[in-house]
Design a protein around this motif. Structure first.
Motif, PDB file in Angstrom:
ATOM      1  N   TYR A 103       0.829  -1.208   0.000  1.00  0.00           N
ATOM      2  CA  TYR A 103       0.000   0.000   0.000  1.00  0.00           C
ATOM      3  C   TYR A 103       0.859   1.252   0.000  1.00  0.00           C
ATOM      4  CZ  TYR A 103      -3.604   3.322   1.378  1.00  0.00           C
ATOM      5  OH  TYR A 103      -4.465   4.388   1.420  1.00  0.00           O
ATOM      6  N   THR A 104       2.004   1.212   0.691  1.00  0.00           N
ATOM      7  CA  THR A 104       2.845   2.402   0.845  1.00  0.00           C
ATOM      8  C   THR A 104       3.721   2.649  -0.374  1.00  0.00           C
ATOM      9  OG1 THR A 104       2.913   2.010   3.233  1.00  0.00           O
ATOM     10  CG2 THR A 104       4.550   3.523   2.332  1.00  0.00           C
ATOM     11  N   MET A 105       4.246   1.602  -1.004  1.00  0.00           N
ATOM     12  CA  MET A 105       5.228   1.782  -2.062  1.00  0.00           C
ATOM     13  C   MET A 105       4.621   2.170  -3.396  1.00  0.00           C
ATOM     14  SD  MET A 105       6.243  -2.214  -2.819  1.00  0.00           S
ATOM     15  CE  MET A 105       7.542  -1.747  -3.948  1.00  0.00           C
ATOM     16  N   ASP A 106       3.317   2.005  -3.556  1.00  0.00           N
ATOM     17  CA  ASP A 106       2.686   2.301  -4.837  1.00  0.00           C
ATOM     18  C   ASP A 106       1.477   3.205  -4.595  1.00  0.00           C
ATOM     19  OD1 ASP A 106       1.787   2.362  -7.427  1.00  0.00           O
ATOM     20  OD2 ASP A 106       0.943   0.342  -7.401  1.00  0.00           O
ATOM     21  N   GLY A 107       1.608   4.476  -5.004  1.00  0.00           N
ATOM     22  CA  GLY A 107       0.528   5.429  -4.792  1.00  0.00           C
ATOM     23  C   GLY A 107      -0.725   5.115  -5.582  1.00  0.00           C
ATOM     24  N   SER A 108      -0.605   4.400  -6.698  1.00  0.00           N
ATOM     25  CA  SER A 108      -1.774   4.042  -7.492  1.00  0.00           C
ATOM     26  C   SER A 108      -2.556   2.886  -6.887  1.00  0.00           C
ATOM     27  CB  SER A 108      -1.344   3.670  -8.913  1.00  0.00           C
ATOM     28  OG  SER A 108      -0.543   2.497  -8.905  1.00  0.00           O
ATOM     29  N   ARG A 109      -1.996   2.216  -5.909  1.00  0.00           N
ATOM     30  CA  ARG A 109      -2.614   1.086  -5.198  1.00  0.00           C
ATOM     31  C   ARG A 109      -2.808  -0.141  -6.086  1.00  0.00           C
ATOM     32  NH1 ARG A 109      -0.846   4.258  -1.513  1.00  0.00           N
ATOM     33  NH2 ARG A 109      -2.223   5.957  -0.865  1.00  0.00           N
ATOM     34  N   VAL A 110      -2.164  -0.154  -7.247  1.00  0.00           N
ATOM     35  CA  VAL A 110      -2.307  -1.311  -8.132  1.00  0.00           C
ATOM     36  C   VAL A 110      -1.628  -2.530  -7.507  1.00  0.00           C
ATOM     37  CG1 VAL A 110      -1.726  -2.274 -10.385  1.00  0.00           C
ATOM     38  CG2 VAL A 110      -2.497   0.108 -10.197  1.00  0.00           C
ATOM     39  N   LEU A 111      -0.403  -2.326  -7.011  1.00  0.00           N
ATOM     40  CA  LEU A 111       0.315  -3.437  -6.384  1.00  0.00           C
ATOM     41  C   LEU A 111      -0.465  -3.985  -5.184  1.00  0.00           C
ATOM     42  CD1 LEU A 111       4.054  -2.239  -6.453  1.00  0.00           C
ATOM     43  CD2 LEU A 111       2.958  -4.002  -7.861  1.00  0.00           C
ATOM     44  N   TYR A 112      -1.083  -3.077  -4.435  1.00  0.00           N
ATOM     45  CA  TYR A 112      -1.861  -3.519  -3.278  1.00  0.00           C
ATOM     46  C   TYR A 112      -3.049  -4.375  -3.732  1.00  0.00           C
ATOM     47  CZ  TYR A 112      -4.676  -3.405   0.972  1.00  0.00           C
ATOM     48  OH  TYR A 112      -5.402  -3.768   2.060  1.00  0.00           O
ATOM     49  N   GLY A 113      -3.722  -3.945  -4.807  1.00  0.00           N
ATOM     50  CA  GLY A 113      -4.843  -4.719  -5.325  1.00  0.00           C
ATOM     51  C   GLY A 113      -4.414  -6.081  -5.841  1.00  0.00           C
ATOM     52  N   ILE A 114      -3.251  -6.102  -6.527  1.00  0.00           N
ATOM     53  CA  ILE A 114      -2.736  -7.398  -7.019  1.00  0.00           C
ATOM     54  C   ILE A 114      -2.405  -8.318  -5.841  1.00  0.00           C
ATOM     55  CG2 ILE A 114      -0.831  -8.497  -8.244  1.00  0.00           C
ATOM     56  CD1 ILE A 114      -0.690  -6.022 -10.045  1.00  0.00           C
ATOM     57  N   GLY A 115      -1.805  -7.744  -4.801  1.00  0.00           N
ATOM     58  CA  GLY A 115      -1.489  -8.534  -3.620  1.00  0.00           C
ATOM     59  C   GLY A 115      -2.738  -9.093  -2.962  1.00  0.00           C
ATOM     60  N   LEU A 116      -3.788  -8.307  -2.924  1.00  0.00           N
ATOM     61  CA  LEU A 116      -5.047  -8.773  -2.334  1.00  0.00           C
ATOM     62  C   LEU A 116      -5.617  -9.939  -3.133  1.00  0.00           C
ATOM     63  CD1 LEU A 116      -7.307  -8.365  -0.240  1.00  0.00           C
ATOM     64  CD2 LEU A 116      -8.347  -6.704  -1.809  1.00  0.00           C
ATOM     65  N   VAL A 117      -5.556  -9.825  -4.466  1.00  0.00           N
ATOM     66  CA  VAL A 117      -6.073 -10.903  -5.312  1.00  0.00           C
ATOM     67  C   VAL A 117      -5.243 -12.174  -5.129  1.00  0.00           C
ATOM     68  CG1 VAL A 117      -6.451 -11.637  -7.701  1.00  0.00           C
ATOM     69  CG2 VAL A 117      -7.085  -9.319  -6.986  1.00  0.00           C
ATOM     70  N   LEU A 118      -3.907 -12.030  -5.126  1.00  0.00           N
ATOM     71  CA  LEU A 118      -3.038 -13.203  -4.971  1.00  0.00           C
ATOM     72  C   LEU A 118      -3.225 -13.852  -3.595  1.00  0.00           C
ATOM     73  CD1 LEU A 118       0.271 -11.916  -6.629  1.00  0.00           C
ATOM     74  CD2 LEU A 118      -1.410 -13.523  -7.562  1.00  0.00           C
ATOM     75  N   LEU A 119      -3.298 -13.029  -2.547  1.00  0.00           N
ATOM     76  CA  LEU A 119      -3.504 -13.581  -1.208  1.00  0.00           C
ATOM     77  C   LEU A 119      -4.851 -14.275  -1.113  1.00  0.00           C
ATOM     78  CD1 LEU A 119      -2.628 -13.883   1.757  1.00  0.00           C
ATOM     79  CD2 LEU A 119      -3.694 -11.651   2.213  1.00  0.00           C
ATOM     80  N   GLY A 120      -5.892 -13.636  -1.667  1.00  0.00           N
ATOM     81  CA  GLY A 120      -7.206 -14.264  -1.648  1.00  0.00           C
ATOM     82  C   GLY A 120      -7.213 -15.587  -2.404  1.00  0.00           C
ATOM     83  N   GLY A 121      -6.509 -15.638  -3.544  1.00  0.00           N
ATOM     84  CA  GLY A 121      -6.429 -16.882  -4.307  1.00  0.00           C
ATOM     85  C   GLY A 121      -5.722 -17.987  -3.532  1.00  0.00           C
ATOM     86  N   MET A 122      -4.612 -17.631  -2.890  1.00  0.00           N
ATOM     87  CA  MET A 122      -3.886 -18.627  -2.088  1.00  0.00           C
ATOM     88  C   MET A 122      -4.741 -19.148  -0.935  1.00  0.00           C
ATOM     89  SD  MET A 122      -0.195 -16.679  -1.928  1.00  0.00           S
ATOM     90  CE  MET A 122       0.424 -17.808  -0.692  1.00  0.00           C
ATOM     91  N   LEU A 123      -5.465 -18.260  -0.296  1.00  0.00           N
ATOM     92  CA  LEU A 123      -6.315 -18.682   0.814  1.00  0.00           C
ATOM     93  C   LEU A 123      -7.464 -19.561   0.347  1.00  0.00           C
ATOM     94  CD1 LEU A 123      -6.427 -15.317   2.825  1.00  0.00           C
ATOM     95  CD2 LEU A 123      -5.216 -17.414   3.459  1.00  0.00           C
ATOM     96  N   LEU A 124      -8.002 -19.261  -0.816  1.00  0.00           N
ATOM     97  CA  LEU A 124      -9.083 -20.091  -1.345  1.00  0.00           C
ATOM     98  C   LEU A 124      -8.574 -21.487  -1.712  1.00  0.00           C
ATOM     99  CD1 LEU A 124     -11.111 -17.571  -3.544  1.00  0.00           C
ATOM    100  CD2 LEU A 124     -11.784 -18.620  -1.378  1.00  0.00           C
ATOM    101  N   ILE A 125      -7.346 -21.554  -2.267  1.00  0.00           N
ATOM    102  CA  ILE A 125      -6.754 -22.867  -2.560  1.00  0.00           C
ATOM    103  C   ILE A 125      -6.559 -23.645  -1.270  1.00  0.00           C
ATOM    104  CG2 ILE A 125      -4.679 -24.027  -3.410  1.00  0.00           C
ATOM    105  CD1 ILE A 125      -4.412 -21.740  -5.449  1.00  0.00           C
ATOM    106  N   TYR A 126      -6.079 -22.969  -0.237  1.00  0.00           N
ATOM    107  CA  TYR A 126      -5.904 -23.610   1.069  1.00  0.00           C
ATOM    108  C   TYR A 126      -7.245 -24.137   1.595  1.00  0.00           C
ATOM    109  CZ  TYR A 126      -5.589 -23.684   6.180  1.00  0.00           C
ATOM    110  OH  TYR A 126      -5.684 -24.033   7.490  1.00  0.00           O
ATOM    111  N   TYR A 127      -8.265 -23.325   1.487  1.00  0.00           N
ATOM    112  CA  TYR A 127      -9.585 -23.728   1.960  1.00  0.00           C
ATOM    113  C   TYR A 127     -10.114 -24.916   1.160  1.00  0.00           C
ATOM    114  CZ  TYR A 127     -14.620 -23.530   2.741  1.00  0.00           C
ATOM    115  OH  TYR A 127     -15.928 -23.850   3.033  1.00  0.00           O
ATOM    116  N   TRP A 128      -9.902 -24.883  -0.153  1.00  0.00           N
ATOM    117  CA  TRP A 128     -10.408 -25.963  -1.019  1.00  0.00           C
ATOM    118  C   TRP A 128      -9.696 -27.284  -0.727  1.00  0.00           C
ATOM    119  CZ3 TRP A 128      -7.937 -28.470  -5.311  1.00  0.00           C
ATOM    120  CH2 TRP A 128      -8.785 -29.311  -6.037  1.00  0.00           C
TER     121      TRP A 128
END
Length: 420
Positions: free
Chosen positions: A58-83
């Motif tokens: 969130y801090t290193m990228d003012g456009s918040r694109v990296l933060y959004g990508i990180g959220l998607v990747l983390l959510g995907g990993m957690l869903l795989i774990y849950y599955w």
């Protein structure tokens, strides 16, 4: 959060993110041990790393694109774990959602004020630590109560803002929103006492019925107690104390409602109503025995649920009807006609009448309105005395009936004093 200027803001945000992620991680670790999870989702370090990941992206990228990508990747990993684990045991999404919320800690630290940050973390800790309490509340709360809460949100948060602030008709000098506001206040007040009576005092003790039933409706409480008193002839002091307490609570409820609608009228009614409350409590204390020797009361007489939409509609219609009648009486017969009307209305539901008096614009003085409120509440006490005697049909309610008749007479004398 405000800190001395010598400490870099970035360092403060970093430290808060690590600290709060660590605290929630500790509580989650305890939560896993208490529930004996066979498959553990991470540890305290995992939560700290997730919080740091969100903060750095969130801090290193003012456009918040990296933060959004990180959220998607983390959510995907957690869903795989849950599955993967859902095929082995019944696994809840709770851990996955909690990890995603920890990922949001960095932005919360950076954007929101300190009170929201603390509220956010405390909410997560309470959700983790109070699982047994939450389950007990969920099991204890009747299913229809959630529907009732939804109804209350509809009538207060949806219908009220849509109503215009303009008079309904020339013969009805009250606005649409004032009518519905009266419905919300009275229904909400009654609903609160109903919840306390239903979920905290299920024993239906007579004194509890008098206290909480009086907040709901002193007339209803009198009917309930009067019916039970039919089989409690030897518990007269206790029965009468409960009836007197119900009336004292009626005056308290009326004072609160009147202050919400008209503070000026509430100030003028504060003295007489306070005297009635104090004298009623004193009379109750003189009668009340500290030990309850009466037989166990029947639980058949339960106060009806106060938040049915049909009840709200009936109250609104009664409010408008009393406004029209009051407008006609004050226009043709003035203050004396209003006093006579108040005594008659006391033998019905006085809440819509009193609120219509406070909300409308009538051609009578404020003193006449105050005396009308006193007369209506006084004649309602006479009605309750009649109910108590007729339903009990024994000497158990004699002291309460005498006290209620005394309050009726005192109300007439006080109103007469105001008008002279």
């Amino acid at each position: 959060m405000e800190f001395p200027d010598v400490i870099p803001p970035l360092l403060i945000e970093f430290a808060l993110t690590v600290a709060f992620s660590f605290v929630v991680g500790l509580e989650f670790r305890r939560y896993q041990r208490m529930n004996q999870y066979k498959f553990h989702f991470g540890s305290t370090r995992t939560f700290v790393l997730i919080g740091l990941l969100g903060f750095i992206l969130y801090t290193m990228d003012g456009s918040r694109v990296l933060y959004g990508i990180g959220l998607v990747l983390l959510g995907g990993m957690l869903l795989i774990y849950y599955w993967q684990l859902s095929s082995k045991e019944m696994l809840s999404l709770f851990s996955v959602l909690l990890a995603l919320l920890i990922y949001l800690t960095g932005p919360v630290v950076s954007i929101f004020p300190s009170w929201f940050l603390i509220l956010f973390i405390v909410s997560l800790i309470l959700i983790l630590g109070e699982k047994p309490l939450i389950h007990r509340i969920s099991d204890k709360l009747a299913g229809e109560e959630i529907t009732t809460l939804a109804k209350f949100l509809i009538i207060s948060g949806v219908i009220l803002p849509l109503l215009p602030d303009e008079p309904i008709a020339p013969m009805m000098p009250v606005t649409y929103d004032k009518v519905w506001l009266a419905v919300i206040i009275v229904s909400g007040f009654s609903y609160l006492s109903y919840l306390v009576n239903t979920y905290f005092f299920k024993s239906r003790n007579l004194m509890i019925t008098g206290i909480l039933g009086g907040l709901y409706s002193s007339t209803v409480a009198t009917v309930v107690i009067g019916r039970r008193a039919h089989h409690l002839a030897e518990a007269g002091r206790f029965v009468s104390s409960a009836l007197i307490m119900a009336t004292a609570m009626m005056y308290i409820r009326l004072l609160v409602i009147i202050f919400l609608f008209s503070p000026s009228a509430g100030q003028r009614l504060l003295a007489p109503f306070s005297i009635a409350i104090v004298l009623s409590i004193a009379a109750m204390a003189a009668l009340f025995r500290f030990r309850d020797d009466s037989p166990s009361p029947s639980e058949a007489d339960v106060i009806k649920h106060p938040l049915e939409l049909s009840t709200a509609i009936v109250f609104a219609i009664s409010f408008m009807l009393f406004t029209s009648i009051t407008q006609y009486v004050t226009s043709h017969y003035g203050g004396y006609g209003l006093n006579f009307l108040s005594i008659i209305v006391g033998f019905t539901d006085i809440d819509p009448f009193i609120l219509s008096l406070l909300s409308g614009e009538f051609t009578v003085s404020s003193s006449a309105i105050v005396s009308s409120v006193i007369l209506a509440s006084g004649s309602n006490n006479l009605l309750k005395a009649i109910y108590a005697v007729a339903l009990a049909r024994n000497r158990s309610v004699r002291a309460a009936a005498i006290w209620l008749i005394f309050l009726f007479a005192a109300s007439i004398l006080y109103a007469f004093k105001i008008n002279t």
